[in-house]
Structures are given as structure tokens and as C-alpha cells.
Motif scaffolding. Structure first.
Motif, mmCIF file in Angstrom:
data_model
loop_
_atom_site.group_PDB
_atom_site.id
_atom_site.type_symbol
_atom_site.label_atom_id
_atom_site.label_comp_id
_atom_site.label_asym_id
_atom_site.label_seq_id
_atom_site.Cartn_x
_atom_site.Cartn_y
_atom_site.Cartn_z
ATOM 1 N N LYS A 143 0.832 -1.200 0.000
ATOM 2 C CA LYS A 143 0.000 0.000 0.000
ATOM 3 C C LYS A 143 0.876 1.263 0.000
ATOM 4 N N VAL A 144 0.466 2.215 -0.828
ATOM 5 C CA VAL A 144 1.182 3.490 -0.945
ATOM 6 C C VAL A 144 1.001 4.307 0.335
ATOM 7 N N HIS A 145 2.086 4.923 0.786
ATOM 8 C CA HIS A 145 2.038 5.813 1.944
ATOM 9 C C HIS A 145 2.509 7.215 1.555
ATOM 10 N N LEU A 146 1.994 8.197 2.286
ATOM 11 C CA LEU A 146 2.317 9.597 1.954
ATOM 12 C C LEU A 146 3.014 10.289 3.125
ATOM 13 N N VAL A 147 3.396 11.530 2.879
ATOM 14 C CA VAL A 147 4.001 12.402 3.900
ATOM 15 C C VAL A 147 5.137 11.667 4.635
ATOM 16 N N GLY A 148 6.111 11.229 3.861
ATOM 17 C CA GLY A 148 7.256 10.558 4.456
ATOM 18 C C GLY A 148 6.871 9.273 5.163
ATOM 19 N N GLY A 149 5.814 8.641 4.690
ATOM 20 C CA GLY A 149 5.411 7.352 5.245
ATOM 21 C C GLY A 149 4.416 7.435 6.386
ATOM 22 N N GLN A 150 4.090 8.675 6.806
ATOM 23 C CA GLN A 150 3.230 8.827 7.978
ATOM 24 C C GLN A 150 1.761 8.532 7.717
ATOM 25 N N LYS A 151 1.351 8.709 6.466
ATOM 26 C CA LYS A 151 -0.079 8.595 6.170
ATOM 27 C C LYS A 151 -0.310 7.433 5.203
ATOM 28 N N SER A 152 -1.148 6.490 5.612
ATOM 29 C CA SER A 152 -1.402 5.347 4.738
ATOM 30 C C SER A 152 -2.548 5.664 3.778
ATOM 31 N N THR A 153 -2.563 4.957 2.651
ATOM 32 C CA THR A 153 -3.662 5.107 1.697
ATOM 33 C C THR A 153 -4.144 3.702 1.326
ATOM 34 N N ASP A 154 -5.226 3.645 0.580
ATOM 35 C CA ASP A 154 -5.729 2.355 0.103
ATOM 36 C C ASP A 154 -5.114 1.974 -1.237
ATOM 37 N N ALA A 155 -4.303 2.887 -1.773
ATOM 38 C CA ALA A 155 -3.804 2.675 -3.136
ATOM 39 C C ALA A 155 -2.796 1.529 -3.184
ATOM 40 N N ASP A 156 -2.937 0.715 -4.202
ATOM 41 C CA ASP A 156 -2.019 -0.394 -4.449
ATOM 42 C C ASP A 156 -0.762 0.135 -5.151
ATOM 43 N N LEU A 157 0.387 -0.293 -4.657
ATOM 44 C CA LEU A 157 1.662 0.166 -5.213
ATOM 45 C C LEU A 157 1.728 0.001 -6.735
ATOM 46 N N PHE A 158 1.356 -1.185 -7.217
ATOM 47 C CA PHE A 158 1.566 -1.475 -8.642
ATOM 48 C C PHE A 158 0.589 -0.694 -9.525
ATOM 49 N N GLU A 159 -0.638 -0.533 -9.018
ATOM 50 C CA GLU A 159 -1.622 0.256 -9.764
ATOM 51 C C GLU A 159 -1.176 1.713 -9.858
ATOM 52 N N TRP A 160 -0.739 2.234 -8.719
ATOM 53 C CA TRP A 160 -0.292 3.638 -8.693
ATOM 54 C C TRP A 160 0.937 3.825 -9.581
ATOM 55 N N ALA A 161 1.855 2.881 -9.539
ATOM 56 C CA ALA A 161 3.071 2.991 -10.362
ATOM 57 C C ALA A 161 2.717 3.021 -11.845
ATOM 58 N N LYS A 162 1.767 2.174 -12.239
ATOM 59 C CA LYS A 162 1.366 2.142 -13.655
ATOM 60 C C LYS A 162 0.702 3.453 -14.061
ATOM 61 N N LYS A 163 -0.088 4.006 -13.138
ATOM 62 C CA LYS A 163 -0.743 5.281 -13.432
ATOM 63 C C LYS A 163 0.297 6.392 -13.580
ATOM 64 N N VAL A 164 1.260 6.379 -12.689
ATOM 65 C CA VAL A 164 2.324 7.376 -12.714
ATOM 66 C C VAL A 164 3.072 7.341 -14.057
ATOM 67 N N GLU A 165 3.333 6.119 -14.520
ATOM 68 C CA GLU A 165 4.007 5.981 -15.816
ATOM 69 C C GLU A 165 3.140 6.552 -16.937
ATOM 70 N N SER A 166 1.846 6.226 -16.902
ATOM 71 C CA SER A 166 0.970 6.691 -17.987
ATOM 72 C C SER A 166 0.802 8.205 -17.966
ATOM 73 N N LEU A 167 0.981 8.814 -16.788
ATOM 74 C CA LEU A 167 0.844 10.274 -16.688
ATOM 75 C C LEU A 167 2.096 11.011 -17.162
#
Lengths: 252, 197
Positions: A139-163
Motif C-alpha cells: 500500500k502506498v504511503h504519503l508524507v514521508g510514510g506517515q499517512k497510509s492510503t488504500d492505493a495499491d503500489l503497482f496500480e499507482w506505479a502504472k498510473k504514474v508511468e501513464s501520466l
């Protein structure tokens, strides 16, 4: 052939290097300029500077520091930390940074990735992703790891690439600081599923960890901080070791 | 003192190039002024970003005709090199046509695109590579490349053997970033400054 890259990471606060740095041959261990020059002359392929200054005011010193770094080092460098807008990117690139790294701001405002790659080219847009395993899923985390999200690492990575991201800097929070090696399984999956380069971060403790992250984790580059700063691993020795293990490295 | 001009056409990040030239003991002027460019002793044609939008900007500023008619040494870097060619697959745009060559995209399925990092250069020719040894490493970031050709003065391998530098008359181009390629890159910039007019 293209080499794998070794990238030391320097944390900057109010214009100074933080985290312990333990170099006998450097007069002022807190001076990021001196450290940057040392690394540039001693085998680093790139440098990453992460600004962890708390206030906007102190962040302004970053641009002038970037200018000084750019005037003195002859290898590429990335600047990250607190970049929220295309204007922030403008200032850093015009000061001489080659790439910027965005993390939380990319997640909260994905259009920023596209804006940067359209304006300056995808090569200067590094998206950093911090993640850890929660109930069996990355799961992706934000703010230097302090805040968790529901986002899946691999899904987010693919989106980042497409953007339009040019590279992904993936830090495994589960491995960071352990010195037990990189998150090679997740790294290999990222590398297989994406076509842009992946920088491995988190977990470097000994030379064999780098070999494993290149061979098993299929990483294109490996980033580390303390093992280099504390001279536990010398970059040139590391590169010779990796060359002996048939991993192509740049030695001057 | 040599007058060195870096062509300014909105490609942004040329600060490291200016700094590299300063480290060699020279200075440069970043400008899109046609008479400044024409009167320079050395012209550097940089570039990152997309070929089609860069060509549109050059045309809007009238720089396309200016660049191809220059008589002093001109160095194209990265996209600058690619734009010296006849045609680029990136946005299917015509280039300046100084070199009768096509720019094509890397297509190997097994390789990361863009190519990012340090790669070796070989088959080095001409004074531009003086005191630079075969198999030196240079820093590259690109998805498109120039095919092998008779004007090639250096080649590299990334799934395919391609032209990583070329030269014809006063025009030369390099795909790598000499300003980011450590001491070998600085040597190349120095060699460019030392070329005979």
C-alpha cells in the motif's frame, strides 16, 4: 551497454546535510556541497537531494543551494521534498537541478506529473513512491510514510508511468533502515510491469544487497544513504565488486 | 575570448550546461537573438522535450533557417542533435535537415525506454573526441536515436548499434549530455571550444 546506477541520497535541512555523515576526508560533514563533490569524484552515478526543511522560508535557501551544487558537480542530480506546484519545479530546474522528485504532491495532484513532463520532458520527472505491506498487499504511503492510503503500489506505479513520469523511485518502508536488503520481489514486479526505469531504495546494508537488487530485483539503479555516509560501503569498492559479479558499472 | 552562444528556444533546463562551460574557463550567452547567434564563435544547440513542439518554437522564432546556415562550429546536444536531422518519428516532424538522416524510436521489448544512465561510446573519430578513450561512459536520457550513418563519429549500443555522435563540416551533434558526463564530458566540451573555425 547501459550500466546500472549507484545513487547516494543526501537529506538537506535548512541548507545543511542531516543524518550522520562520517567522512574522515571531509572537513565539514554538514556541508552538502563538499559531500556532493566528494561523491561526484568517487564513483557516484547520480545524486539525490531530499529537502526536509519544515518552513517555506527556509525552503528558499534550497534554490540557492541547488545553484551552488550545479555549479560544482558534473554528474546528474535530482532534488525532491516539498515540491507542490509547477512553479516550485521551475525554480529548481532553473537553478540547475536535472530532475525533480515528487511524492505526496503527485498522489494528491496527479496532473502535476503531466505538467512537469509536458513542460520539461519526462526525463526530469521522478516520482517517488513509499510503500509497505499491509495484510499482504503493498500500500502506498504519503508524507514521508506517515499517512497510509488504500492505493495499491503497482496500480499507482502504472498510473504514474501513464501520466508521464520518467523514472520511479520506490522505497520499501518495510526494508528501509533494516540493512537486510532491498524489496526485490516487489521491485522485480514493478520492473516487469513498467517500461520506465526503477530506482530501488530502502534496505541496503552490504554489497551483496546491491547485487541482489540488480539481479533479482531487476532494478535499474540503487539508492542508499547511511551505508555510504558512514563509509560502511565505499562506492568504488562496491562497483568493483559488482563488476566482478558481471554487473556493468561505470568506473572512471 | 571566444563568444559562445547557447540557443534559447524555451527548452528550459540549460543551467548545468552554462555551469559546465564556466568550469572550463569560458562563458556563454543564452539567447534567441539572431544577430547574437550569427556573430558567435561557437554555437551550442541544446534541447530536451519533444521534437515536434521544439521545431514549432524554432520556426516561430525564425531560428530554423538561421541555424542551418551557420558557418561557425555548432554543437547539438540530445534533442539538439536529433533536430539537426531530416525527420523525427517523435511527433512525425521534419527537422532542420542538416543531416539527411531519420530519428527513430527504440523498439526493443526487453529494454527500458527511455534509456536513462551511463552507456559506453565507441568507434570514436575526429578532434571532437580527442583525449577521450574508447569505451568511455557518457550520460544519456532518450527514447529516440539516430540510425548509423556515414557521418557517425561515435556509436553506442542499446538493443541496437546506433549513432551517438555525428559531424559534417561545421556541424556536430552528440546524443549524450557532456555537461553531465563527468570529466569525459568536460573534455568533449573543451574539444568543441578548441575546434578550428
Amino acid at each position: 551497454m547501459l550500466t546500472k546506477r549507484i545513487i547516494p541520497c543526501l537529506d538537506i535541512k535548512n541548507g545543511r546535510t542531516v543524518k550522520g555523515v562520517n567522512f574522515v576526508d571531509i572537513k565539514d560533514a554538514g556541508d552538502p556541497l563538499e559531500l556532493a563533490e566528494f561523491y561526484a569524484k568517487n564513483g557516484a552515478d547520480e545524486l539525490v537531494f531530499l529537502d526536509i526543511s519544515a518552513t517555506e522560508e527556509k525552503r528558499k535557501t534550497l534554490a540557492s543551494l541547488v545553484k551552488q551544487i550545479a555549479s560544482r558537480i558534473n554528474i546528474p542530480f535530482t532534488v525532491g521534498g516539498g515540491i507542490n506546484s509547477i512553479e516550485d519545479v521551475d525554480v529548481l530546474l532553473k537553478s540547475g537541478a536535472d530532475k525533480v522528485s515528487i511524492n505526496t504532491s503527485a498522489y494528491l495532484n496527479p496532473e502535476l506529473i503531466t505538467a512537469i513532463s509536458k513542460r520539461y520532458g519526462s526525463q526530469c520527472c521522478v516520482v517517488a513512491i513509499d510503500a509497505r505491506v499491509i495484510e499482504g498487499e503493498w500500500k502506498v504511503h504519503l508524507v514521508g510514510g506517515q499517512k497510509s492510503t488504500d492505493a495499491d503500489l503497482f496500480e499507482w506505479a502504472k498510473k504514474v508511468e501513464s501520466l508521464g513520469a520518467g523514472e520511479i523511485l520506490f522505497t520499501s518502508m518495510d526494508h528501509d533502515g533494516t540493512k537486510n536488503g532491498f524489496a526485490n520481489e516487489a521491485l522485480a514486479k514493478l520492473s516487469d510491469e513498467l517500461s520506465i526505469p526503477i530506482i530501488a531504495s530502502g534496505g541496503a546494508g552490504k554489497m551483496s544487497h546491491f547485487k541482489e537488487t540488480f539481479n533479482i530485483g531487476k532494478a535499474d539503479a540503487a539508492l542508499a544513504a547511511s551505508v555510504f555516509h558512514y563509509k560502511e560501503i565505499d562506492i568504488i569498492d562496491l562497483k568493483k565488486y559488482l563488476l566482478n559479479n558481471n554487473i556493468l558499472m561505470r568506473l572512471q | 575570448m571566444l563568444k559562445t552562444v547557447i540557443i534559447d528556444y524555451g527548452v528550459g533546463n540549460v543551467k548545468s550546461l552554462e555551469f559546465a562551460i564556466l568550469r572550463l574557463g569560458y562563458s556563454s550567452i543564452l539567447t534567441d537573438d539572431i544577430s547574437e547567434i550569427q556573430s558567435a564563435d561557437r554555437v551550442i544547440f541544446p534541447g530536451v522535450g519533444a521534437a515536434d513542439s521544439a521545431m514549432k518554437t524554432l520556426e516561430a522564432k525564425g531560428l530554423d533557417k538561421v541555424i542551418k546556415n551557420l558557418k561557425q562550429p555548432v554543437l547539438g546536444i540530445c534533442l539538439g542533435m536529433q533536430l539537426m536531422c531530416r525527420f523525427s518519428e517523435e511527433g512525425n516532424t521534419n527537422g532542420l535537415g542538416i543531416f539527411d538522416l531519420d530519428v527513430v524510436k527504440f523498439s526493443s521489448k526487453n529494454l527500458k525506454i527511455p534509456q536513462v544512465g551511463w552507456n559506453q561510446i565507441a568507434d570514436l573519430r575526429t578532434d571532437l573526441f580527442q583525449n577521450i578513450s574508447e569505451k568511455s561512459f557518457m550520460y544519456l536520457v532518450h527514447s529516440y536515436y539516430v540510425e548509423q550513418n556515414e557521418n557517425s563519429i561515435a556509436s553506442s549500443d542499446y538493443g541496437v548499434n546506433y549513432c551517438v555522435a555525428f559531424q559534417k563540416n561545421n556541424f556536430c551533434g552528440v546524443q549524450f549530455h557532456p555537461e553531465k558526463s563527468s570529466v569525459q564530458g568536460e573534455q568533449l566540451l573543451l574539444n568543441f571550444m578548441n575546434l578550428k573555425n
